[in-house]
Write a protein that holds these residues in place. Structure first.
Motif, PDB file in Angstrom:
ATOM      1  N   ALA A 148       0.858  -1.183   0.000  1.00 46.38           N
ATOM      2  CA  ALA A 148       0.000   0.000   0.000  1.00 46.38           C
ATOM      3  C   ALA A 148       0.895   1.234   0.000  1.00 46.38           C
ATOM      4  O   ALA A 148       2.104   1.139   0.181  1.00 46.38           O
ATOM      5  N   ALA A 149       0.332   2.403  -0.200  1.00 45.97           N
ATOM      6  CA  ALA A 149       1.101   3.652  -0.224  1.00 45.97           C
ATOM      7  C   ALA A 149       1.288   4.174   1.198  1.00 45.97           C
ATOM      8  O   ALA A 149       0.337   4.202   1.997  1.00 45.97           O
ATOM      9  N   VAL A 200      11.651   1.205  -3.898  1.00 49.18           N
ATOM     10  CA  VAL A 200      10.610   2.085  -3.366  1.00 49.18           C
ATOM     11  C   VAL A 200      10.290   3.117  -4.429  1.00 49.18           C
ATOM     12  O   VAL A 200      11.191   3.837  -4.902  1.00 49.18           O
ATOM     13  N   ILE A 201       9.045   3.156  -4.835  1.00 50.55           N
ATOM     14  CA  ILE A 201       8.623   4.083  -5.893  1.00 50.55           C
ATOM     15  C   ILE A 201       7.760   5.175  -5.266  1.00 50.55           C
ATOM     16  O   ILE A 201       6.801   4.888  -4.532  1.00 50.55           O
ATOM     17  N   THR A 202       8.112   6.414  -5.569  1.00 48.62           N
ATOM     18  CA  THR A 202       7.353   7.562  -5.046  1.00 48.62           C
ATOM     19  C   THR A 202       6.358   8.035  -6.097  1.00 48.62           C
ATOM     20  O   THR A 202       6.736   8.329  -7.240  1.00 48.62           O
ATOM     21  N   GLY A 203       5.085   8.098  -5.720  1.00 48.85           N
ATOM     22  CA  GLY A 203       4.044   8.507  -6.648  1.00 48.85           C
ATOM     23  C   GLY A 203       3.949  10.020  -6.773  1.00 48.85           C
ATOM     24  O   GLY A 203       4.630  10.769  -6.067  1.00 48.85           O
ATOM     25  N   SER A 204       3.087  10.473  -7.673  1.00 48.61           N
ATOM     26  CA  SER A 204       2.921  11.906  -7.905  1.00 48.61           C
ATOM     27  C   SER A 204       2.327  12.613  -6.699  1.00 48.61           C
ATOM     28  O   SER A 204       2.470  13.840  -6.548  1.00 48.61           O
ATOM     29  N   ASP A 205       1.649  11.863  -5.805  1.00 49.97           N
ATOM     30  CA  ASP A 205       1.071  12.473  -4.606  1.00 49.97           C
ATOM     31  C   ASP A 205       2.064  12.513  -3.442  1.00 49.97           C
ATOM     32  O   ASP A 205       1.708  12.927  -2.324  1.00 49.97           O
ATOM     33  N   THR A 207       3.459   9.916  -1.946  1.00 49.18           N
ATOM     34  CA  THR A 207       3.489   8.706  -1.126  1.00 49.18           C
ATOM     35  C   THR A 207       4.452   7.686  -1.737  1.00 49.18           C
ATOM     36  O   THR A 207       4.790   7.751  -2.907  1.00 49.18           O
ATOM     37  N   SER A 208       4.882   6.713  -0.900  1.00 48.53           N
ATOM     38  CA  SER A 208       5.860   5.721  -1.333  1.00 48.53           C
ATOM     39  C   SER A 208       5.271   4.319  -1.296  1.00 48.53           C
ATOM     40  O   SER A 208       4.485   3.983  -0.401  1.00 48.53           O
ATOM     41  N   THR A 209       5.691   3.495  -2.287  1.00 51.06           N
ATOM     42  CA  THR A 209       5.211   2.121  -2.395  1.00 51.06           C
ATOM     43  C   THR A 209       6.398   1.174  -2.539  1.00 51.06           C
ATOM     44  O   THR A 209       7.306   1.422  -3.342  1.00 51.06           O
ATOM     45  N   LEU A 210       6.372   0.102  -1.742  1.00 53.14           N
ATOM     46  CA  LEU A 210       7.412  -0.923  -1.845  1.00 53.14           C
ATOM     47  C   LEU A 210       7.018  -1.897  -2.945  1.00 53.14           C
ATOM     48  O   LEU A 210       5.904  -2.421  -2.961  1.00 53.14           O
ATOM     49  N   VAL A 211       7.957  -2.144  -3.890  1.00 55.67           N
ATOM     50  CA  VAL A 211       7.712  -3.073  -5.004  1.00 55.67           C
ATOM     51  C   VAL A 211       8.768  -4.176  -4.953  1.00 55.67           C
ATOM     52  O   VAL A 211       9.968  -3.903  -4.879  1.00 55.67           O
TER      53      VAL A 211
END
Length: 581
Positions: A148-149, A200-205, A207-211
């Motif tokens: 999740a973000a 870890v990818i950071t979205g445009s909002d 927030t960070s997501t573990l992939v």
């Protein structure tokens, strides 16, 4: 043998140089003689000892050092000529091998739709005529899951994550206060080296997501179990590690975005699966790379034009090298001196080995196996030419045989009997190895070729001289069969490289044993010896000069004394004469 030839060649060259230098030496000697006579002043005047010493020293230097410098000139010419021929031979061989290894002389597979599948030839493996239908059923995929973000600073509870890939051993990843963020956990997963990469990818909002992503293939699917440390004080606002769990009994954890999947193709009704999108063991000589699902037709194109050009280029390069060798070994004529390597045995060996290339079997089997059968003819002067009609006929009637003549390969019928010799080191042929036993209890392996026992060293076997497979080396693994078939395709590149290797070979101690290597070593030794001789001769001339200076100085002192006495006596006689008158 080579040293003798080098000496013979040096003597021949030195003789030629001596003939040229005789007139010069005679002229020089006459000039020095005239200078000496002039210094002695035959008309009765006083002797010019300084000029006389210079002239006598020059005469001594000429007679002592000229033979040495003449030999040095011949030696330098020989070294230069051998180096040039060796360099051209090496360039000839490497250029041919580069051409062959580039694949342009090999039949190329062709895909009717490269957006579905791309294809290429496997180096060293014949392709032959192709006419297959290939359907790509599935593309190999890697499993991918995401969390999740969260905010980048969101803390997680401490505890343990357990990563399991396929049926492999579970890998534990400790989560503590030093790494209980998304980025810290990603770094720890990567450091575990379990075959799963984390980012870890950071979205445009913001927030960070573990992939997490594994390797391609169904067998590379993975699960991630979690366990919070119930005995530790957890951080304020910490998220349970169960939110990062996936697979098994885990719920509410990571979400799968792509499932692990094998690639699958069907070739003429036969389905084959692999963990990756590359297939190189389904159709002999063809490497296939899948792009997307679909069906293609597989065909092939023959490299007839490229082979024709390669044969003509080979003949041209061969003739250029032969011309250089002939020039270096030419006999003296009325208008030209002998070549610097006239009568040299190493050059004869080189010419003999090169001439054998046209009749040497270049492939293991086939209706045509030699360049001579391909249309390469040898003239009375040793030069080669191409019978284009014969070449075109062979390309049409025996395309696979012709192509295999430019392929260097070696193979074994058993995966437990490995060919370890350098490609091209053994002549082309099919060899039966019998009586194979692996090394056990610290002993040696064993095996024979044509009834001749191979030389053994631990698990390694080397074909004995006289077995017909000279240069063949094998490694016998545990569980090997009692016999195996070894197929050697030397190819033109391998055959030419074998000639070069034999000429430049050295033994285990680094001592040259090949004809060219031995000749080069001999010439280098001669160069050093001549330099030493010249140094000693120059020292002897210096000693001779100094001795002359001493002797003439003593003579001048005596002559001066004689002149003083003569003057005194003259004066006395004059006085006596006047007194008498």
């Amino acid at each position: 043998m080579t040293t003798t030839s080098a000496t013979s060649s040096s003597a021949s060259t030195a003789s030629t140089a001596a003939t040229t230098s005789t007139a010069s030496s005679t002229t020089s000697s006459a000039s020095i003689g005239a200078s000496i006579l002039s210094s002695l002043n035959a008309n009765g005047a006083s002797i010019d000892t300084g000029s006389l010493i210079t002239s006598l020293t020059a005469a001594q230097k000429s007679s002592t050092e000229t033979p040495i410098t003449t030999k040095q000139t011949a030696n330098t010419a020989q070294i230069s000529s051998v180096a040039s021929i060796a360099s051209d031979l090496s360039t000839f061989s490497s250029s041919l091998n580069t051409l062959i290894s580039g694949g342009s002389l090999q039949t190329q597979p062709v895909s009717s739709d490269t957006s579905v599948m791309t294809v290429s030839a496997v180096a060293g493996a014949p392709v032959g005529a192709l006419n297959q239908s290939v359907t790509v059923n599935a593309i190999a995929q890697a499993q991918s899951v995401k969390s999740a973000a969260y905010t980048s600073s969101q803390p997680f509870n401490t505890g343990t994550l357990t990563l399991t890939v396929g049926t492999g051993t579970p890998v534990s990843i400790a989560v503590n206060s030093s790494n209980n963020t998304l980025s810290g956990i990603a770094q720890s997963i990567n450091a575990a080296g379990a075959g799963v990469s984390a980012s870890v990818i950071t979205g445009s909002d913001g927030t960070s997501t573990l992939v997490l992503k594994g390797a391609t293939g169904a067998a590379q699917s993975f699960s991630l179990a979690s366990s919070d440390d119930s005995t530790a004080t957890q951080p304020d606002g910490g998220v349970s590690l169960s939110s990062l769990a996936y697979g098994g009994s885990a719920t509410g954890g990571l979400t799968q975005t792509q499932a692990a999947q094998d690639a699958s193709i069907t070739v003429d009704g036969v389905t084959v699966s692999r963990a990756s999108n590359s297939f190189s063991d389904v159709i002999p000589g063809v490497s296939m790379t899948l792009v997307k699902t679909g069906t293609i037709n597989l065909s092939s194109t023959r490299p007839n034009d490229a082979i024709t050009e390669a044969v003509n280029d080979f003949v041209s390069a061969y003739n250029q090298l032969l011309t250089e060798i002939n020039t270096a070994t030419a006999a003296a004529t009325g208008s030209a001196d002998a070549g610097p390597l006239r009568g040299n045995a190493a050059m004869r060996t080189l010419k003999t080995q090169l001439s054998q290339l046209t009749t040497m079997p270049l492939n293991a089997t086939g209706s045509i196996r030699t360049l001579a059968e391909l249309g390469v003819k040898t003239g009375n002067d040793g030069t080669l030419s191409v019978d284009s009609t014969a070449l075109n006929t062979m390309l049409t009637q025996y395309p696979d045989d012709v192509e295999s003549m430019f392929v260097t390969s070696q193979s074994s019928s058993s995966a437990k009997v490995l060919v370890t010799s350098t490609a091209g080191a053994t002549t082309s042929g099919v060899f039966q190895v019998t009586g194979i036993t692996p090394a056990t209890g610290g002993g040696n392996a064993s095996g024979s070729i044509g009834g001749v026992a191979m030389t053994a060293s631990s698990w390694n076997l080397t074909a004995a001289s006289g077995s017909g497979a000279d240069g063949l080396k094998l490694q016998i693994l545990s569980g090997s069969p009692t016999s195996a078939t070894i197929t050697i395709n030397q190819g033109l590149g391998g055959a030419l490289q074998a000639v070069l290797n034999s000429l430049t070979a050295t033994d285990s101690s680094g001592k040259p044993v090949g004809a060219l290597a031995t000749l080069q070593a001999s010439l280098a030794t001669t160069k050093t010896n001549l330099a030493d001789q010249l140094t000693k001769a120059d020292a002897q001339v210096t000693v001779y000069h100094d001795r002359l200076v001493t002797q003439f100085t003593q003579m001048n002192t005596l002559v001066s004394g004689y002149k003083a006495t003569s003057s005194y006596l003259t004066q006395q006689v004059d006085l006596w004469t006047k007194s008498d008158s």
